[in-house]
Design a protein around this motif. Structure first.
Motif, PDB file in Angstrom:
ATOM      1  N   LYS A 277     -18.345   1.700 -16.211  1.00  0.00           N
ATOM      2  CA  LYS A 277     -17.426   0.677 -15.723  1.00  0.00           C
ATOM      3  C   LYS A 277     -16.796   1.138 -14.418  1.00  0.00           C
ATOM      4  CE  LYS A 277     -13.441   2.234 -18.501  1.00  0.00           C
ATOM      5  NZ  LYS A 277     -12.545   2.634 -17.382  1.00  0.00           N
ATOM      6  N   LEU A 278     -16.237   0.180 -13.693  1.00  0.00           N
ATOM      7  CA  LEU A 278     -15.552   0.445 -12.427  1.00  0.00           C
ATOM      8  C   LEU A 278     -14.130  -0.090 -12.516  1.00  0.00           C
ATOM      9  CD1 LEU A 278     -15.625   1.289  -9.384  1.00  0.00           C
ATOM     10  CD2 LEU A 278     -16.289  -1.086  -8.895  1.00  0.00           C
ATOM     11  N   ASP A 279     -13.162   0.764 -12.184  1.00  0.00           N
ATOM     12  CA  ASP A 279     -11.757   0.368 -12.129  1.00  0.00           C
ATOM     13  C   ASP A 279     -11.273   0.473 -10.680  1.00  0.00           C
ATOM     14  OD1 ASP A 279     -11.916   0.213 -14.899  1.00  0.00           O
ATOM     15  OD2 ASP A 279     -11.182   2.258 -15.170  1.00  0.00           O
ATOM     16  N   ILE A 280     -10.405  -0.446 -10.279  1.00  0.00           N
ATOM     17  CA  ILE A 280      -9.941  -0.524  -8.882  1.00  0.00           C
ATOM     18  C   ILE A 280      -8.425  -0.660  -8.866  1.00  0.00           C
ATOM     19  CG2 ILE A 280     -10.086  -1.823  -6.721  1.00  0.00           C
ATOM     20  CD1 ILE A 280     -12.809  -2.848  -7.623  1.00  0.00           C
ATOM     21  N   ASN A 281      -7.789  -0.016  -7.881  1.00  0.00           N
ATOM     22  CA  ASN A 281      -6.344  -0.169  -7.708  1.00  0.00           C
ATOM     23  C   ASN A 281      -6.001  -0.139  -6.218  1.00  0.00           C
ATOM     24  OD1 ASN A 281      -3.635  -0.408  -8.615  1.00  0.00           O
ATOM     25  ND2 ASN A 281      -3.316   1.774  -8.216  1.00  0.00           N
ATOM     26  N   LEU A 282      -5.318  -1.173  -5.752  1.00  0.00           N
ATOM     27  CA  LEU A 282      -4.841  -1.268  -4.369  1.00  0.00           C
ATOM     28  C   LEU A 282      -3.328  -1.091  -4.369  1.00  0.00           C
ATOM     29  CD1 LEU A 282      -5.478  -1.984  -1.341  1.00  0.00           C
ATOM     30  CD2 LEU A 282      -4.910  -4.356  -1.953  1.00  0.00           C
ATOM     31  N   VAL A 283      -2.832  -0.171  -3.536  1.00  0.00           N
ATOM     32  CA  VAL A 283      -1.401   0.127  -3.468  1.00  0.00           C
ATOM     33  C   VAL A 283      -0.874  -0.268  -2.094  1.00  0.00           C
ATOM     34  CG1 VAL A 283       0.380   1.901  -3.668  1.00  0.00           C
ATOM     35  CG2 VAL A 283      -1.701   2.055  -5.056  1.00  0.00           C
ATOM     36  N   ILE A 284       0.184  -1.052  -2.081  1.00  0.00           N
ATOM     37  CA  ILE A 284       0.844  -1.459  -0.839  1.00  0.00           C
ATOM     38  C   ILE A 284       2.305  -1.031  -0.908  1.00  0.00           C
ATOM     39  CG2 ILE A 284       1.432  -3.382   0.680  1.00  0.00           C
ATOM     40  CD1 ILE A 284      -0.901  -4.924  -0.494  1.00  0.00           C
ATOM     41  N   LYS A 285       2.725  -0.216   0.058  1.00  0.00           N
ATOM     42  CA  LYS A 285       4.099   0.293   0.096  1.00  0.00           C
ATOM     43  C   LYS A 285       4.882  -0.404   1.202  1.00  0.00           C
ATOM     44  CE  LYS A 285       2.579   4.941  -1.279  1.00  0.00           C
ATOM     45  NZ  LYS A 285       2.629   6.390  -0.939  1.00  0.00           N
ATOM     46  N   ASN A 286       6.212  -0.306   1.089  1.00  0.00           N
ATOM     47  CA  ASN A 286       7.034  -0.814   2.180  1.00  0.00           C
ATOM     48  C   ASN A 286       7.093   0.221   3.304  1.00  0.00           C
ATOM     49  OD1 ASN A 286       8.627   1.022   0.741  1.00  0.00           O
ATOM     50  ND2 ASN A 286      10.523  -0.010   1.312  1.00  0.00           N
ATOM     51  N   LYS A 287       7.710  -0.141   4.408  1.00  0.00           N
ATOM     52  CA  LYS A 287       7.778   0.760   5.549  1.00  0.00           C
ATOM     53  C   LYS A 287       8.580   2.008   5.197  1.00  0.00           C
ATOM     54  CE  LYS A 287       7.320  -2.799   9.106  1.00  0.00           C
ATOM     55  NZ  LYS A 287       7.928  -3.427  10.312  1.00  0.00           N
ATOM     56  N   PRO A 288       8.124   3.188   5.639  1.00  0.00           N
ATOM     57  CA  PRO A 288       8.848   4.426   5.320  1.00  0.00           C
ATOM     58  C   PRO A 288      10.187   4.490   6.047  1.00  0.00           C
ATOM     59  CG  PRO A 288       7.085   4.856   6.888  1.00  0.00           C
ATOM     60  CD  PRO A 288       6.917   3.437   6.444  1.00  0.00           C
ATOM     61  N   GLY A 289      11.061   5.331   5.512  1.00  0.00           N
ATOM     62  CA  GLY A 289      12.365   5.516   6.128  1.00  0.00           C
ATOM     63  C   GLY A 289      13.478   4.748   5.466  1.00  0.00           C
ATOM     64  N   SER A 290      13.146   3.783   4.609  1.00  0.00           N
ATOM     65  CA  SER A 290      14.160   2.986   3.933  1.00  0.00           C
ATOM     66  C   SER A 290      14.633   3.697   2.668  1.00  0.00           C
ATOM     67  CB  SER A 290      13.589   1.618   3.567  1.00  0.00           C
ATOM     68  OG  SER A 290      14.504   0.888   2.787  1.00  0.00           O
ATOM     69  N   ARG A 291      15.916   3.561   2.340  1.00  0.00           N
ATOM     70  CA  ARG A 291      16.436   4.169   1.118  1.00  0.00           C
ATOM     71  C   ARG A 291      15.828   3.500  -0.114  1.00  0.00           C
ATOM     72  NH1 ARG A 291      20.051   7.188  -1.408  1.00  0.00           N
ATOM     73  NH2 ARG A 291      21.155   6.380  -3.240  1.00  0.00           N
ATOM     74  N   TYR A 292      15.607   2.190  -0.017  1.00  0.00           N
ATOM     75  CA  TYR A 292      14.951   1.455  -1.109  1.00  0.00           C
ATOM     76  C   TYR A 292      13.460   1.409  -0.807  1.00  0.00           C
ATOM     77  CZ  TYR A 292      13.759  -2.252  -4.421  1.00  0.00           C
ATOM     78  OH  TYR A 292      13.197  -2.974  -5.438  1.00  0.00           O
ATOM     79  N   THR A 293      12.673   2.025  -1.671  1.00  0.00           N
ATOM     80  CA  THR A 293      11.223   2.024  -1.488  1.00  0.00           C
ATOM     81  C   THR A 293      10.573   1.269  -2.643  1.00  0.00           C
ATOM     82  OG1 THR A 293      10.930   4.127  -2.655  1.00  0.00           O
ATOM     83  CG2 THR A 293      11.292   4.227  -0.271  1.00  0.00           C
ATOM     84  N   TYR A 294       9.449   0.641  -2.364  1.00  0.00           N
ATOM     85  CA  TYR A 294       8.742  -0.079  -3.425  1.00  0.00           C
ATOM     86  C   TYR A 294       7.236   0.013  -3.192  1.00  0.00           C
ATOM     87  CZ  TYR A 294       8.176  -3.925  -0.077  1.00  0.00           C
ATOM     88  OH  TYR A 294       7.849  -4.681   1.014  1.00  0.00           O
ATOM     89  N   GLU A 295       6.487  -0.267  -4.253  1.00  0.00           N
ATOM     90  CA  GLU A 295       5.032  -0.284  -4.201  1.00  0.00           C
ATOM     91  C   GLU A 295       4.525  -1.452  -5.033  1.00  0.00           C
ATOM     92  OE1 GLU A 295       3.556   3.343  -5.786  1.00  0.00           O
ATOM     93  OE2 GLU A 295       4.363   4.617  -4.192  1.00  0.00           O
ATOM     94  N   TRP A 296       3.543  -2.171  -4.499  1.00  0.00           N
ATOM     95  CA  TRP A 296       2.798  -3.156  -5.270  1.00  0.00           C
ATOM     96  C   TRP A 296       1.452  -2.533  -5.650  1.00  0.00           C
ATOM     97  CZ3 TRP A 296       4.440  -7.498  -7.406  1.00  0.00           C
ATOM     98  CH2 TRP A 296       5.568  -8.129  -6.902  1.00  0.00           C
ATOM     99  N   HIS A 297       1.114  -2.630  -6.937  1.00  0.00           N
ATOM    100  CA  HIS A 297      -0.180  -2.142  -7.422  1.00  0.00           C
ATOM    101  C   HIS A 297      -0.958  -3.348  -7.947  1.00  0.00           C
ATOM    102  CE1 HIS A 297       0.617   2.341  -7.663  1.00  0.00           C
ATOM    103  NE2 HIS A 297       1.792   1.837  -7.314  1.00  0.00           N
ATOM    104  N   MET A 298      -2.128  -3.576  -7.363  1.00  0.00           N
ATOM    105  CA  MET A 298      -2.982  -4.685  -7.788  1.00  0.00           C
ATOM    106  C   MET A 298      -4.378  -4.139  -8.057  1.00  0.00           C
ATOM    107  SD  MET A 298      -1.628  -7.475  -5.002  1.00  0.00           S
ATOM    108  CE  MET A 298      -1.389  -6.184  -3.780  1.00  0.00           C
ATOM    109  N   GLY A 299      -4.895  -4.426  -9.239  1.00  0.00           N
ATOM    110  CA  GLY A 299      -6.171  -3.814  -9.580  1.00  0.00           C
ATOM    111  C   GLY A 299      -6.940  -4.556 -10.646  1.00  0.00           C
TER     112      GLY A 299
END
Length: 751
Positions: free
Chosen positions: A686-708
């Motif tokens: 099988k094949l598993d996939i994950n795409l990670v999108i982060k916000n711009k660095p330097g911000s105190r609040y950081t987040y990531e979207w994971h889509m897979g």
């Protein structure tokens, strides 16, 4: 001779032995921390500027090293900028290392003057774990461990693992030094480990240190984060199946830190939206605190609590049926570290408690059924490390565990009692104890020899077992990049799990040895080669492991609740051997890991399969995993994981035998089986996939979207056989999969 007398004699021998070694070098010691969080760093390479001596920080970030008066200490750790420190006299050092910035710096790891290796140890890359594809968006530590060399997974999608031909219960799983008996949620589809709260994971399947014992196949050492000692932060995640949050920060007066992390699943609600009923959910809670008492003493308090809950109610012709099941763990440990004034001795004392229990309650009108079982451990570990000089380290210590086991008990009222009987399982007690000593000697600047002996014992009703367990490990560095390793270890196991599947079910029970059920033994021999360059690593190892006194269900067993284990189990031998290969390549934006395992695992029982040798159920000949991690930009990365495994094995029904019953009034149809585990299911990939999108660095609040996507091309993963009747009246088997294509999305944040 009592256990206390043995410990006293061991201590006298150790003190006498250490006094023979001359103390000619200057001794320095200290702790290494992360500059931003204050977390202690494990496995940091510490060596002198001239490359004559080197060591690694231990599980608490502590090191001790003998060095010349004009030497400078160098500190090297993957993902961190190198650090340097001039000899600082008699004080315990505090070294703070800064994380590297930028994509390329992680790959620019220079070869060290002194190679320092942990033979038989595979460390899980926690940063890579956070980017791996995950079923339903829920990151899972044990599924990541299944990608390591020598590890076979159980059924598709479950967290069960079989290491080097062993069974699930032959893996000792530790959470901050406390044993874990059921490491799964949702009947094995998720692990109980909240990755937000985990700092480091190491799997040892060979080259065992004398301090390791109690299981035949592996030790999985899971360490929780200590918490942020400098500032308060909050981390959280929300996915399709579960959500969680973690808070950590410093204690008042900056004397330590705390951490609290929790998760809850809502898979039952997701199924309800789809019009399906799955009344099952889990929750768990992790906590940890640590205090610094001066420079020499640290105190740690860790705990875990979690439950899987099934709550179902439905109505049929007999009335309303209500079923409630509760299964969970309660785990806690207290640890005290002390660095002695001589700067050469370090000790750790741990007291732990671990409880696993389940309860099933069923109601049908006025009828009620209750089934319960539990296992409780209370124990301690005392470990000393004596850094004698630049060429010699001595470790010694003692372990003790008291097991209290209560196998299945049943309590019935109403008509249930016509088919079942009330049964109160007797409390079973088993005491395990061990003393050990291990000497690590650098015979040459390129040859490291570790010898050790562990004396283990188990006291059960009417019998006490003793077993010496020798250990030997050799690392020969051919040069800075190439090394040859060899090891031998005798392992003994006094606990065993009677299991019929690849995930823990209420019918799977823990027992201890007694006067008729003997301890299990294994001998693991391994020979390997390692190459470690600046951006490429290769490791190949061959192993052979004979096993004795293995435990299996007796053929035809149907009565699982019994006071006499000999009625339902038999003991025999096993054999496992194979080859493991791992390749890592890290170059800028690309990070590629490939793992291949070729293995055989067989069993031989006089009472099973007519005494003929048969393959283990998860004797998968080939197992291949490749993980490709591509960082598209500073904010976007794509990770793919492709896996291939030979099919697991089953025992099929190949015919039916018609036999008159005792009264000759009817005919009983009995199945006719093929040879045990004689049929192999189809290979799985099988094949598993994950795409990670982060916000711009330097911000105190950081987040990531994971889509897979899990099983992206929807390949059937054979899970079981289904018997189907053909139009002509004959029967045929059809291979059934458990999971197909599963999309996922999750959101993670930190501030």
């Amino acid at each position: 001779m009592s256990m206390k007398q043995r410990l006293i004699m061991l201590g006298i021998w150790i003190l006498s032995a250490t006094s023979l070694f001359a103390q000619t070098d200057i001794a320095v010691s200290g702790y290494v921390y992360d500059d931003k969080t204050g977390e202690s760093l494990i496995g940091v390479s510490v060596y002198t500027s001239y490359g004559k001596a080197g060591t690694l920080t231990n599980s608490y970030g502590f090191f001790s090293l003998s060095m010349g008066a004009n030497d400078t200490l160098e500190f090297s750790y993957l993902g961190y900028d190198a650090a340097r420190r001039i000899h600082a006299g008699l004080e315990v050092m505090k070294i703070r290392m800064k994380q590297s910035s930028g994509l390329l710096k992680e790959a620019e790891i220079k070869a060290k003057p002194v190679r320092i290796s942990k033979h038989g140890m595979n460390a899980l890359d926690m940063q890579q774990l956070n980017r791996l594809p995950a079923m339903g968006g829920e990151r899972d530590l044990l599924k990541a461990v299944q990608l390591l060399p020598g590890v076979k997974k159980g059924a598709d999608g479950t967290v069960g693992m079989m290491v080097r031909g062993g069974s699930m219960d032959q893996n000792l799983i530790l959470l901050d030094d406390a044993p874990v008996y059921n490491p799964s949620h949702l009947l094995g589809f998720f692990s109980l480990f909240n990755t937000d709260a985990i700092r480091e994971v190491n799997l040892q399947s060979g080259g065992y240190h004398a301090s390791c014992g109690g299981r035949l196949s592996s030790v999985l050492d899971v360490r929780m984060s200590d918490g942020n000692s400098y500032s308060t932060s909050v981390t959280g995640s929300a996915g399709l199946l579960a959500s969680g949050a973690m808070v950590q920060g410093p204690l008042p007066g900056n004397k330590g830190s705390y951490l609290l992390a929790g998760r809850v699943s809502y898979v039952n609600q997701v199924y309800a939206l789809a019009g399906k009923d799955l009344p099952f959910y889990f929750y768990d809670l992790n906590g940890k605190m640590h205090w610094n008492f001066g420079k020499k003493d640290k105190l740690f308090l860790s705990f875990y609590t979690g439950d899987d809950i099934l709550n179902s109610s439905r109505e049929d012709s007999a009335g309303v049926v209500r079923i409630r099941s509760n299964m969970g763990n309660r785990i806690s440990s207290v640890r005290w570290n002390h660095a002695y004034s001589d700067r050469k001795t370090f000790s750790n004392f741990t007291v732990f408690n671990s409880v696993y229990r389940y309860r099933i309650n069923a109601h049908l009108g006025q009828q009620e059924l209750n089934i319960t079982a539990n296992i409780q451990d209370l124990g301690y570990r005392l470990a000393f490390t004596r850094y004698i000089n630049s060429k010699m380290n001595l470790a010694f210590g003692t372990d003790f565990i008291k097991h209290a086991l209560s196998p299945n008990s049943s309590e019935l009222t109403g008509e249930f009692s016509d088919a079942l009987k009330n049964y109160k399982a007797p409390r079973i007690y088993l005491e395990e104890a061990a003393i050990y000593t291990s000497l690590e000697t650098r015979l040459h600047v390129n040859i490291l020899l570790t010898t050790g002996i562990r004396l283990s014992s188990a006291k059960a009703k009417e019998v006490t077992y003793y077993q010496p367990e020798p250990r030997l490990s050799l690392t020969w560095n051919l040069n800075q990049d190439h090394a040859i390793t060899a090891s031998y270890a005798w392992m003994t196991q006094y606990m065993f799990l009677l299991s019929s599947g690849s995930s823990l079910l209420p019918t799977d029970l823990w027992y201890g040895v007694d006067k008729t059920i003997k301890p299990q033994h294994s001998q693991t021999m391994a020979l390997g080669y390692q190459y470690e360059g600046s951006a490429t690593q290769n490791k190949i190892e061959f192993y052979y492991k004979p096993m004795q006194n293995l435990v299996e269900y007796r053929e035809g067993t149907t009565e699982l609740i019994t006071t006499d284990l000999n009625e339902i189990v038999v003991q025999g031998k096993g054999e496992a051997y194979g080859m493991e290969y791992m390749h890592k390549w890290n170059a800028g934006k690309w990070n590629i890991t490939g793992v291949y395992t070729l293995s055989w695992s067989t069993r031989t029982f006089k009472e099973l399969n007519d005494g003929n040798t048969f393959p283990m159920r998860y004797d998968r000949r080939h197992d291949f995993n490749i993980i490709i991690d591509y960082r598209i930009s500073e904010r976007i990365s794509l990770t793919t994981a492709w896996s291939y495994a030979s099919g697991s094995r089953i025992t099929p029904v190949i015919g039916q035998f018609m036999m008159p019953n005792g009264s000759y009034t009817r005919i009983d149809v009995l199945p006719v089986y093929a040879s045990r585990n004689g049929l192999k299911l189809a290979d799985a990939h099988k094949l598993d996939i994950n795409l990670v999108i982060k916000n711009k660095p330097g911000s105190r609040y950081t987040y990531e979207w994971h889509m897979g996507a899990y099983n992206a091309y929807n390949q059937t993963q054979p899970y079981r056989l289904k018997l189907i009747q053909q139009p002509d009246g004959s029967f045929a088997y059809k291979q059934v999969g458990l999971f197909g294509f599963i999309p996922s999305v999750s959101y993670r944040f930190k501030f």
